[in-house]
Scaffold this motif. Structure first.
Motif, PDB file in Angstrom:
ATOM      1  N   GLN A  61      42.405 -49.277   0.546  1.00  0.00           N
ATOM      2  CA  GLN A  61      42.478 -48.741  -0.901  1.00  0.00           C
ATOM      3  C   GLN A  61      42.184 -49.994  -1.568  1.00  0.00           C
ATOM      4  OE1 GLN A  61      45.608 -45.897  -1.960  1.00  0.00           O
ATOM      5  NE2 GLN A  61      46.150 -45.948   0.369  1.00  0.00           N
ATOM      6  N   VAL A  62      41.344 -49.856  -2.652  1.00  0.00           N
ATOM      7  CA  VAL A  62      41.292 -50.899  -3.793  1.00  0.00           C
ATOM      8  C   VAL A  62      41.439 -50.700  -5.140  1.00  0.00           C
ATOM      9  CG1 VAL A  62      39.249 -52.683  -4.324  1.00  0.00           C
ATOM     10  CG2 VAL A  62      39.374 -51.778  -2.089  1.00  0.00           C
ATOM     11  N   GLN A  63      42.400 -51.542  -5.721  1.00  0.00           N
ATOM     12  CA  GLN A  63      42.650 -51.352  -7.132  1.00  0.00           C
ATOM     13  C   GLN A  63      41.902 -52.770  -7.798  1.00  0.00           C
ATOM     14  OE1 GLN A  63      45.222 -49.207  -8.822  1.00  0.00           O
ATOM     15  NE2 GLN A  63      45.105 -48.035  -7.146  1.00  0.00           N
ATOM     16  N   VAL A  64      41.502 -52.427  -9.025  1.00  0.00           N
ATOM     17  CA  VAL A  64      41.146 -53.685  -9.914  1.00  0.00           C
ATOM     18  C   VAL A  64      42.077 -53.846 -10.749  1.00  0.00           C
ATOM     19  CG1 VAL A  64      38.802 -53.650  -9.009  1.00  0.00           C
ATOM     20  CG2 VAL A  64      39.425 -52.384 -11.009  1.00  0.00           C
ATOM     21  N   ALA A  65      42.018 -55.152 -11.525  1.00  0.00           N
ATOM     22  CA  ALA A  65      42.936 -55.647 -12.615  1.00  0.00           C
ATOM     23  C   ALA A  65      41.725 -55.820 -13.616  1.00  0.00           C
ATOM     24  CB  ALA A  65      43.493 -56.725 -12.718  1.00  0.00           C
ATOM     25  N   ILE A  66      41.776 -55.098 -14.726  1.00  0.00           N
ATOM     26  CA  ILE A  66      40.919 -55.214 -16.003  1.00  0.00           C
ATOM     27  C   ILE A  66      41.425 -55.831 -17.032  1.00  0.00           C
ATOM     28  CG2 ILE A  66      39.456 -53.909 -17.499  1.00  0.00           C
ATOM     29  CD1 ILE A  66      38.529 -53.558 -14.531  1.00  0.00           C
ATOM     30  N   GLU A  67      40.612 -56.689 -17.637  1.00  0.00           N
ATOM     31  CA  GLU A  67      40.942 -57.419 -19.042  1.00  0.00           C
ATOM     32  C   GLU A  67      39.919 -57.628 -19.904  1.00  0.00           C
ATOM     33  OE1 GLU A  67      43.740 -61.036 -20.336  1.00  0.00           O
ATOM     34  OE2 GLU A  67      41.823 -61.475 -19.678  1.00  0.00           O
ATOM     35  N   ASP A  68      39.773 -56.574 -21.162  1.00  0.00           N
ATOM     36  CA  ASP A  68      38.593 -56.593 -21.855  1.00  0.00           C
ATOM     37  C   ASP A  68      37.524 -56.247 -21.097  1.00  0.00           C
ATOM     38  OD1 ASP A  68      40.198 -57.704 -23.926  1.00  0.00           O
ATOM     39  OD2 ASP A  68      39.671 -59.791 -23.330  1.00  0.00           O
ATOM     40  N   ASP A  69      37.564 -54.957 -20.440  1.00  0.00           N
ATOM     41  CA  ASP A  69      36.702 -54.515 -19.454  1.00  0.00           C
ATOM     42  C   ASP A  69      35.938 -55.169 -18.759  1.00  0.00           C
ATOM     43  OD1 ASP A  69      36.675 -52.012 -21.129  1.00  0.00           O
ATOM     44  OD2 ASP A  69      35.713 -52.822 -22.731  1.00  0.00           O
ATOM     45  N   LYS A  70      36.586 -56.333 -18.305  1.00  0.00           N
ATOM     46  CA  LYS A  70      35.853 -57.036 -17.132  1.00  0.00           C
ATOM     47  C   LYS A  70      37.180 -57.187 -15.729  1.00  0.00           C
ATOM     48  CE  LYS A  70      34.414 -61.879 -16.444  1.00  0.00           C
ATOM     49  NZ  LYS A  70      35.003 -63.171 -16.296  1.00  0.00           N
ATOM     50  N   VAL A  71      36.425 -57.110 -14.625  1.00  0.00           N
ATOM     51  CA  VAL A  71      37.280 -57.286 -13.562  1.00  0.00           C
ATOM     52  C   VAL A  71      37.669 -58.702 -13.455  1.00  0.00           C
ATOM     53  CG1 VAL A  71      37.191 -57.085 -11.100  1.00  0.00           C
ATOM     54  CG2 VAL A  71      36.000 -55.444 -12.370  1.00  0.00           C
ATOM     55  N   PHE A  74      41.599 -58.201  -7.861  1.00  0.00           N
ATOM     56  CA  PHE A  74      41.745 -56.869  -7.075  1.00  0.00           C
ATOM     57  C   PHE A  74      42.763 -57.048  -6.021  1.00  0.00           C
ATOM     58  CE2 PHE A  74      39.034 -59.680  -4.823  1.00  0.00           C
ATOM     59  CZ  PHE A  74      39.050 -59.301  -3.494  1.00  0.00           C
ATOM     60  N   VAL A  75      43.043 -56.041  -5.527  1.00  0.00           N
ATOM     61  CA  VAL A  75      43.846 -56.160  -4.267  1.00  0.00           C
ATOM     62  C   VAL A  75      43.428 -54.798  -3.327  1.00  0.00           C
ATOM     63  CG1 VAL A  75      45.672 -54.250  -5.261  1.00  0.00           C
ATOM     64  CG2 VAL A  75      46.457 -55.689  -3.551  1.00  0.00           C
ATOM     65  N   GLY A  76      43.436 -55.314  -2.056  1.00  0.00           N
ATOM     66  CA  GLY A  76      42.992 -54.032  -1.097  1.00  0.00           C
ATOM     67  C   GLY A  76      44.449 -53.973  -0.307  1.00  0.00           C
ATOM     68  N   GLU A  91      50.360 -52.631   4.533  1.00  0.00           N
ATOM     69  CA  GLU A  91      49.762 -54.358   4.535  1.00  0.00           C
ATOM     70  C   GLU A  91      48.920 -54.472   3.349  1.00  0.00           C
ATOM     71  OE1 GLU A  91      46.730 -57.273   7.267  1.00  0.00           O
ATOM     72  OE2 GLU A  91      47.378 -55.328   7.909  1.00  0.00           O
ATOM     73  N   ILE A  92      49.086 -55.656   2.701  1.00  0.00           N
ATOM     74  CA  ILE A  92      48.275 -56.047   1.560  1.00  0.00           C
ATOM     75  C   ILE A  92      47.136 -56.907   2.348  1.00  0.00           C
ATOM     76  CG2 ILE A  92      47.913 -57.876  -0.586  1.00  0.00           C
ATOM     77  CD1 ILE A  92      49.903 -55.509  -0.952  1.00  0.00           C
ATOM     78  N   TRP A  93      45.819 -56.386   2.410  1.00  0.00           N
ATOM     79  CA  TRP A  93      44.692 -56.730   3.152  1.00  0.00           C
ATOM     80  C   TRP A  93      44.265 -57.806   2.393  1.00  0.00           C
ATOM     81  CZ3 TRP A  93      40.989 -52.784   6.042  1.00  0.00           C
ATOM     82  CH2 TRP A  93      41.917 -51.722   6.711  1.00  0.00           C
ATOM     83  N   ALA A  94      44.211 -57.912   1.063  1.00  0.00           N
ATOM     84  CA  ALA A  94      43.815 -58.999   0.218  1.00  0.00           C
ATOM     85  C   ALA A  94      44.361 -58.860  -1.226  1.00  0.00           C
ATOM     86  CB  ALA A  94      42.229 -58.829  -0.021  1.00  0.00           C
ATOM     87  N   THR A 125      57.875 -50.432   4.258  1.00  0.00           N
ATOM     88  CA  THR A 125      57.740 -51.865   4.430  1.00  0.00           C
ATOM     89  C   THR A 125      56.425 -52.314   4.280  1.00  0.00           C
ATOM     90  OG1 THR A 125      57.516 -52.062   6.700  1.00  0.00           O
ATOM     91  CG2 THR A 125      59.958 -52.350   6.017  1.00  0.00           C
ATOM     92  N   VAL A 126      56.161 -53.608   4.019  1.00  0.00           N
ATOM     93  CA  VAL A 126      54.686 -54.066   3.693  1.00  0.00           C
ATOM     94  C   VAL A 126      54.616 -55.566   4.202  1.00  0.00           C
ATOM     95  CG1 VAL A 126      55.259 -54.925   1.455  1.00  0.00           C
ATOM     96  CG2 VAL A 126      52.926 -54.582   1.921  1.00  0.00           C
ATOM     97  N   THR A 127      53.474 -55.955   4.649  1.00  0.00           N
ATOM     98  CA  THR A 127      53.091 -57.233   5.272  1.00  0.00           C
ATOM     99  C   THR A 127      51.781 -57.828   4.530  1.00  0.00           C
ATOM    100  OG1 THR A 127      51.694 -56.599   7.043  1.00  0.00           O
ATOM    101  CG2 THR A 127      54.268 -56.564   7.573  1.00  0.00           C
ATOM    102  N   ALA A 128      51.891 -59.119   4.832  1.00  0.00           N
ATOM    103  CA  ALA A 128      50.524 -59.850   4.412  1.00  0.00           C
ATOM    104  C   ALA A 128      50.424 -60.980   5.124  1.00  0.00           C
ATOM    105  CB  ALA A 128      50.773 -60.250   2.851  1.00  0.00           C
ATOM    106  N   TRP A 129      49.454 -61.305   5.591  1.00  0.00           N
ATOM    107  CA  TRP A 129      48.857 -62.685   6.411  1.00  0.00           C
ATOM    108  C   TRP A 129      48.470 -63.788   5.487  1.00  0.00           C
ATOM    109  CZ3 TRP A 129      50.121 -63.439  11.377  1.00  0.00           C
ATOM    110  CH2 TRP A 129      50.598 -62.370  12.052  1.00  0.00           C
ATOM    111  N   VAL A 130      49.084 -64.705   5.578  1.00  0.00           N
ATOM    112  CA  VAL A 130      48.553 -65.930   4.379  1.00  0.00           C
ATOM    113  C   VAL A 130      48.382 -66.937   5.554  1.00  0.00           C
ATOM    114  CG1 VAL A 130      49.348 -67.048   2.667  1.00  0.00           C
ATOM    115  CG2 VAL A 130      49.927 -64.689   2.789  1.00  0.00           C
ATOM    116  N   PRO A 131      47.391 -67.828   5.144  1.00  0.00           N
ATOM    117  CA  PRO A 131      47.253 -69.293   5.712  1.00  0.00           C
ATOM    118  C   PRO A 131      48.343 -70.128   5.248  1.00  0.00           C
ATOM    119  CG  PRO A 131      45.316 -68.284   4.730  1.00  0.00           C
ATOM    120  CD  PRO A 131      46.298 -67.422   4.108  1.00  0.00           C
TER     121      PRO A 131
END
Length: 173
Positions: A61-71, A74-76, A91-94, A125-131
């Protein structure tokens, strides 16, 4: 009052998402991935195709953050892709914000939207992989309540480069 709005992504957003993903990754992975490899793996066209497909099939699922009509970010997110995890693990994919909008609440707004979406899906619960060398991303996730699972550290191949990653987790309650 923040001017950042978060909404589900549409196919029209795929190009802007790819641009944010590319510029944020170039900045975030500078010094982590060799410059020539970083440039080679930062094709906005490939990223646009990936995000168009993700939006079209809702995986993730993808959501976008918008400010002044500009992306501007985003989060997947979706169920965890890790083998043997419970079906209630998300999981937070991105999660990326345009570098010009770092430290301005974009990531937090996206995290809040992802958390709501995961709770609606029945995740607890939620996970995320991070370098491990991406200090900014580690600080962000830890500020959002994630904890490192050092026993999960692994080597991932990103664009032909080996990167050490660690899984972070937190409760959604």
């Amino acid at each position: 009052m923040s001017r950042i709005q978060v909404r589900p992504a549409t196919l029209r957003d795929a190009k802007a998402i790819a641009q944010v993903h590319t510029s944020a990754a170039l900045q975030a992975y500078k010094g982590v991935v060799p410059d020539d490899q970083l440039k080679a793996m930062s094709s906005p066209e490939k990223r646009q195709a990936y995000w168009r497909e993700a939006i079209n099939y809702c995986e993730p699922q993808v959501q976008v953050a918008i400010e002044d009509d500009k992306v501007v970010g985003f989060v997947g997110f979706d169920r965890s892709r890790d083998p043997k995890t419970r079906p209630t693990t998300g999981e937070i994919w991105a999660i990326y914000a345009d570098p010009g909008h770092w430290d301005q609440g974009v990531g937090l707004a996206l995290w809040d939207a992802a958390r709501e979406g995961l709770v609606e899906e029945g995740c607890t619960t939620v996970t995320a992989w991070v370098p491990l060398r991406n200090e900014r991303a580690l600080r962000f996730h830890e500020a959002a309540g994630f904890k490192r699972e050092m026993s999960t550290a692994k080597t991932a191949v990103v664009g032909g480069v080996k990167i050490e990653e660690v899984r972070l987790h937190r409760s959604l309650n």
